[in-house]
Design a protein around this motif. Sequence first.
Motif, PDB file in Angstrom:
ATOM      1  N   UNK A   6      -0.887   4.047  -3.524  1.00 42.85           N
ATOM      2  CA  UNK A   6      -2.032   4.812  -3.020  1.00 42.85           C
ATOM      3  C   UNK A   6      -2.109   4.824  -1.488  1.00 42.85           C
ATOM      4  N   UNK A   7      -1.693   3.725  -0.856  1.00 40.26           N
ATOM      5  CA  UNK A   7      -1.721   3.692   0.614  1.00 40.26           C
ATOM      6  C   UNK A   7      -0.745   4.730   1.167  1.00 40.26           C
ATOM      7  N   UNK A   8       0.445   4.835   0.542  1.00 41.73           N
ATOM      8  CA  UNK A   8       1.414   5.839   0.995  1.00 41.73           C
ATOM      9  C   UNK A   8       0.842   7.252   0.823  1.00 41.73           C
ATOM     10  N   UNK A   9       0.286   7.508  -0.361  1.00 40.92           N
ATOM     11  CA  UNK A   9      -0.258   8.842  -0.654  1.00 40.92           C
ATOM     12  C   UNK A   9      -1.389   9.165   0.325  1.00 40.92           C
ATOM     13  N   UNK A  10      -2.303   8.223   0.452  1.00 40.46           N
ATOM     14  CA  UNK A  10      -3.493   8.383   1.281  1.00 40.46           C
ATOM     15  C   UNK A  10      -3.161   8.567   2.758  1.00 40.46           C
ATOM     16  N   UNK A  11      -2.263   7.735   3.264  1.00 35.35           N
ATOM     17  CA  UNK A  11      -1.911   7.781   4.691  1.00 35.35           C
ATOM     18  C   UNK A  11      -1.270   9.129   5.024  1.00 35.35           C
ATOM     19  N   UNK A  68      -3.898  11.848   4.997  1.00 39.81           N
ATOM     20  CA  UNK A  68      -4.697  11.776   6.223  1.00 39.81           C
ATOM     21  C   UNK A  68      -3.996  12.504   7.359  1.00 39.81           C
ATOM     22  N   UNK A  69      -2.706  12.237   7.466  1.00 40.87           N
ATOM     23  CA  UNK A  69      -1.907  12.827   8.525  1.00 40.87           C
ATOM     24  C   UNK A  69      -1.902  14.362   8.408  1.00 40.87           C
ATOM     25  N   UNK A 127      10.609   7.644   2.947  1.00 47.18           N
ATOM     26  CA  UNK A 127      11.294   8.222   4.118  1.00 47.18           C
ATOM     27  C   UNK A 127      10.306   8.935   5.054  1.00 47.18           C
ATOM     28  N   UNK A 128       9.382   9.690   4.473  1.00 47.20           N
ATOM     29  CA  UNK A 128       8.387  10.403   5.283  1.00 47.20           C
ATOM     30  C   UNK A 128       7.432   9.400   5.955  1.00 47.20           C
TER      31      UNK A 128
END
Lengths: 199, 290
Positions: free
Chosen positions: A35-40, A43-44, A91-92
């Motif tokens: 979720x942190x990856x998805x969320x961050x 946000x970007x 990677x992103x």
Amino acid sequence: MPKRLKTPLSEEDARGLRAGETIYLDGVIYTGRDEVHIHALEHLEHGKKIPVDFNRATLFHCGPIMKKVDDKWFVVAAGPTTSSRMNSLEPQFIEQFRPGAIIGKGGMSQPTVDAMKKYGCVYLAITGGAAVLAAKGIKNVQGVEWYELGMPEAIWIMDAYNFGPLTVAIDAHGNSLYADVGVKIKANEPKARERLGLK
Amino acid sequence: MVTEADIQNAVVELLRKTVVRLPSDVEQALNKAYETETDEVPRMQLKAILDNIDLAKKGNTPMCQDTGVTIFYVTLPKECKVDVEKGIIEGVRRATKEVPLRPNAVHPITRKNPGDNVGDRMPYINWKVGDKDYIEITVMTKGAGSENMSALAMLTPSAGLKGIKEFAISTLLRAGSNPCPPTIIGMGIGGSSDICMKLAKEALLRPLDQRHADPEIAKLETELYEAINMLGIGPMGLGGKTTMLGLNIEYAYCHTASLPVAINVQCWAGRRGNVRIYPDGKTTFPTHEG
């Protein structure tokens, strides 16, 4: 003697590590998984700021068990989660947020290995399931962000001390222990198949 | 008479014992694996696992942060007046706070986490009626890293034994380093698709040192165990001799036109526990004696 490094890791620190080395870490580490990856990244995309600075930081693929005593958080158990679940986003994430190290278990796929090489990031393997041992290396919990994502999925900001042993499993030069083991597994497969009477 | 509070208390205690301490057969298999490994990398991984097992016992702390979802197997006596289901659900809720367990259960689409490991069909309870006078509750606290590597194949009967072996080796090659090896493998053969998956999970309840009573199945268990350990995936997928601690198979008769085969993958932390609750309210914990 295994190396002992301070977080955040400079690009020079990261590039100075080689696959197969054992190291220990001191300093701040951030937990972050699915979720942190998805969320961050969301946000970007929407031009919003995220609550922590991942630049050269150490990201830990971990959803800990935490306990709150008198308004203060403590770690109960904090082993790594399966890193490959983040294969499609990492990677992103590395390109956008530029972490210096990622701690996890099980390794990550080639696009992540390539991103690590390009941006000077290393993958540090910690023994899966050894969550009490890992928690011993966390001396303080500074706080938590995105707690609304749930205890396992939040960003926990932790102070590590002599955190490890960590195996440099993917270095910033494109080497991966998992790829090396993969070559051996391929070579062993015919023997295993023969034992089973398969071609 | 057994009350709902007795069930609740027994379930909290059962969950605490289960997430803190491994059954002796699993711990023995890990010790044996450490003795078998000669290279530094797999020895370091197994040493960390064994050290962690000791630390968890000493601190009465869950050995892994992934305390899983709670899958229960309940055998009721022929006469039972207490609401066992309610006792289990409240027991899980309390254990989540008191042990503590990680709140893992979320809505599958919204991913909303109620924070207490309770939701629709979770905890999941499998029911049976037996001929004993006690209530027997077995629990598996099943982590996701290993569960995510599980698989089902609806083979054609012509694929036969070779097809089953092929499916096993390809599933475990694909799982590789992900499920926290050395793993424990539960295999289901036969039944229908749902029965087969259930059998694969139930196979994980059998101690590692017990082979199947049917000699043909026992032979297949040994063959697959030896062959998979020849692959060299090793502890944590970093290479080594121990890829698997054990493999158990359960089967059911199936339709003449089908051959279902299922694999349930369990990480090294093969946590299972059971409790017997007697009519006077007394409890014993057969998997966690001593």
